[in-house]
Write an enzyme that holds these catalytic residues in place. Structure first.
Site, PDB file in Angstrom:
ATOM      1  N   ASP A 135     -13.023   1.428   9.912  1.00 17.57           N
ATOM      2  CA  ASP A 135     -13.322   1.208   8.501  1.00 17.57           C
ATOM      3  C   ASP A 135     -13.460  -0.287   8.201  1.00 17.57           C
ATOM      4  OD1 ASP A 135     -13.845   1.971   5.922  1.00 17.57           O
ATOM      5  OD2 ASP A 135     -11.752   2.170   5.321  1.00 17.57           O
ATOM      6  N   LYS A 193       4.479  -5.868   8.872  1.00 20.91           N
ATOM      7  CA  LYS A 193       3.997  -4.645   8.243  1.00 20.91           C
ATOM      8  C   LYS A 193       5.105  -3.606   8.372  1.00 20.91           C
ATOM      9  CE  LYS A 193       0.075  -1.418   8.265  1.00 20.91           C
ATOM     10  NZ  LYS A 193      -1.225  -1.077   8.903  1.00 20.91           N
ATOM     11  N   ALA A 195       0.848  -1.194   0.000  1.00 16.62           N
ATOM     12  CA  ALA A 195       0.000   0.000   0.000  1.00 16.62           C
ATOM     13  C   ALA A 195       0.884   1.245   0.000  1.00 16.62           C
ATOM     14  CB  ALA A 195      -0.928  -0.020   1.203  1.00 16.62           C
TER      15      ALA A 195
END
Length: 550
Positions: A283, A150, A130
């Protein structure tokens, strides 16, 4: 222009060029952006697209900061119009991965030791990439556990901070010069976005959020939160257990044996997080949900979370119950309690409009009522009446809307009201639980005792000020920022003009004295004074002509 913006003039030029390239020529003209005449007002076939889609595509072209800004704005239906929200939800931040050597440097710097000392095996090819980070799979040397890493992209924080400074300049000028968009309070929205975005870059904070969620949802079967391995986590590196599963967005509901069960479970998870615990995933869209073994929901990506107080939770329970039970009076009372007012408004007109929204669901069968759409309609109405919803509450509303939408993707025939009614009613009764009532009584008693102890001294101070004539009332002027900046510019130019005149006069006096050393046959100090005065004078004239303010 601010110093921070000038320091990033190349990036600023890229932003202006992108705006022009997507047909926002009028916007650039109204903002009076420097350098706009040096850039070609080119056009592309994208101009045949709608305004909202061009905004979304421009953000994608401008990179991670603008993509993230758009994604966070998509969580604010209380501030932005619905069609724009729909476009911003389509923002994609999948970008090419970093070079393996660069990622290795980030990991080793975060761990403080070579990669091979910690991991027995490390896959240099990411499983996801991302705009802010990318995810790699690895095998711990000590425990032989498969983990997901990550890793924050190198230099991304610096890039984001520079872009946020430029965005602050642009949105501030936009707010001042375009009265029709002031209702959206773009500078205030950017301030909230800056805070949330910089928090998202802190992976230690995300690890804590995962731990909190694991503790809160531990007793709920069918849901799983990955466990962060905090011994290896840093601000730029998040190490967590690797989850084998497929993203919900990649699956067809027809291929799920327990689609109805999963849909109901997902709805209960969000209701529990929001209304029971007050700590929730902000989200919960299909891209952030993994299906594990076909029957378990796994929530990932805890970078954006929301937090509510007990009072917020009880107010929101009333709000959801009012919509579900179509109770217009309670709905109005709850909205007036949780919103802040920017100016005078017609309360009776608001009540009529709220009843119109509820009337749209009166003849609708119970199983077809869309709670999410009703909440979006209500937030749009609040925006028209300039009633502001606190940012965390707005994010919560969006989380509920997203969760309901995700549940209906899994099982379109889902009857939402019965699924949430019992849970909401149970949570509503909590405020009258003896423990909660006793807690509130103790808190209020403490406030009363404090008031009783301090009130005499406060009254005495007020009376003393009145007797001395020192009591003053302060008025605060609003929306005078433009006038203040104009006056500052005027006085700055006047001051510079006086300094220039003094330098010219002083240099002339030095020239006539014949004091050594000489430069070009004249006293050097006087010549240098003339040169500096000339350069500053030309710069001042050029600046006045450039801005056309003469």
């Amino acid at each position: 222009m601010e110093i921070k913006t000038l320091a990033n003039i190349r990036r600023f030029k890229d932003i202006v060029f992108t705006l022009l390239n997507y047909g926002f020529v009028d916007l650039v003209d109204r903002l009076d952006l420097p350098g706009k005449k040096l850039l070609p007002k080119s056009s592309r076939k994208d101009l045949q697209l709608g305004t909202w889609e061009r905004i979304r595509r421009a953000m994608e072209d401008l990179g991670p900061t603008f993509v993230k800004f758009g994604q966070i704005m998509s969580l604010r239906p209380d501030l932005l119009p619905g069609p724009l929200i729909e476009e911003l939800q389509k923002l994609q931040d999948e970008v090419p991965p970093e070079k393996p050597s660069e990622i290795r440097k980030v990991i080793e710097k975060a761990l403080g030791r070579p990669l091979e000392e910690v991991f027995l095996c490390f896959e240099s090819e990411p499983i996801a990439a991302a705009s802010l980070s990318q995810v790699h799979r690895a095998l711990l040397r000590d425990t032989r556990q498969v983990v997901a890493l990550k890793v924050q992209r190198p230099g991304i924080r610096s890039k984001i901070e520079k872009d946020l400074d430029i965005l602050a300049f642009l949105l501030g000028r936009l707010h001042e010069r375009m009265e029709e968009i002031r209702i959206y309070d773009l500078p205030g929205l950017l301030k909230t976005t800056r805070r949330n975005l910089l928090r998202e870059l802190d992976f230690l904070r995300e690890a804590r959020a995962m731990q909190i969620a694991r503790a809160q949802l531990a007793d709920m079967p069918g849901v799983y939160i990955p466990e962060p391995l905090t011994a290896y986590c840093t601000e730029r590196l998040l190490v967590m257990e690797f989850i084998r599963g497929k993203k919900l967005k990649e699956l067809s509901p027809r291929h799920l044996d327990e689609a109805e069960t999963l849909a109901k479970l997902g709805l209960r998870i969000t209701i529990s997080q929001v209304l029971e615990h007050g700590f929730f995933h902000a989200d919960p869209h299909p891209g952030n949900i993994l299906i594990r073994e076909g029957k378990e929901l796994c929530l990932v990506d805890w970078g954006m979370v929301g937090r509510l107080t007990d009072e917020d939770r009880f107010d929101l329970i009333d709000l959801v119950r009012s919509v579900a039970e179509k109770d217009g009076k309670r709905l109005l009372d709850t909205l007036l309690l949780i919103t802040s007012i920017d100016g005078p408004f017609d309360q009776r007109a608001l009540e009529r409009d709220l009843l119109d929204i509820l009337d749209a669901y009166t003849s609708v069968p119970l199983q077809e009522i869309n709670i999410g759409q009703a909440l979006l309609d209500i937030t749009a109405l609040l925006r028209e009446y300039r009633l502001r919803v606190p940012s965390d509450l707005a994010v919560m509303i969006k989380a509920l809307v997203t969760a309901e939408g995700t549940a209906r993707i899994l099982y379109p025939e889902l009857n939402v009201i019965p699924e949430i009614e019992d849970q909401v009613r149970r949570l509503a009764s909590e405020r009258y639980h003896p423990g909660v009532v006793w807690k509130n009584l103790r808190s209020n008693a403490g406030h009363l005792l404090s008031l009783h102890r301090n009130l005499p001294s406060h009254l005495s101070q007020i009376v003393d000020k009145i007797n001395r004539g020192d009591l003053t009332i302060r008025f605060e002027h609003e929306n005078l920022g433009g006038l203040r900046k104009t006056l500052e510019n005027i006085f700055n130019r006047l001051t510079l003009g006086v300094i220039l005149a003094a330098m010219i006069i002083g240099s002339s006096m030095i020239i006539t004295t014949g004091v050594k050393p000489f430069l070009f046959g004249y006293p050097a100090l006087g010549v240098i004074g003339y040169i500096i005065s000339g350069v500053l004078g030309l710069w001042l004239v050029f600046n006045i002509l450039r801005t056309r303010r003469f």
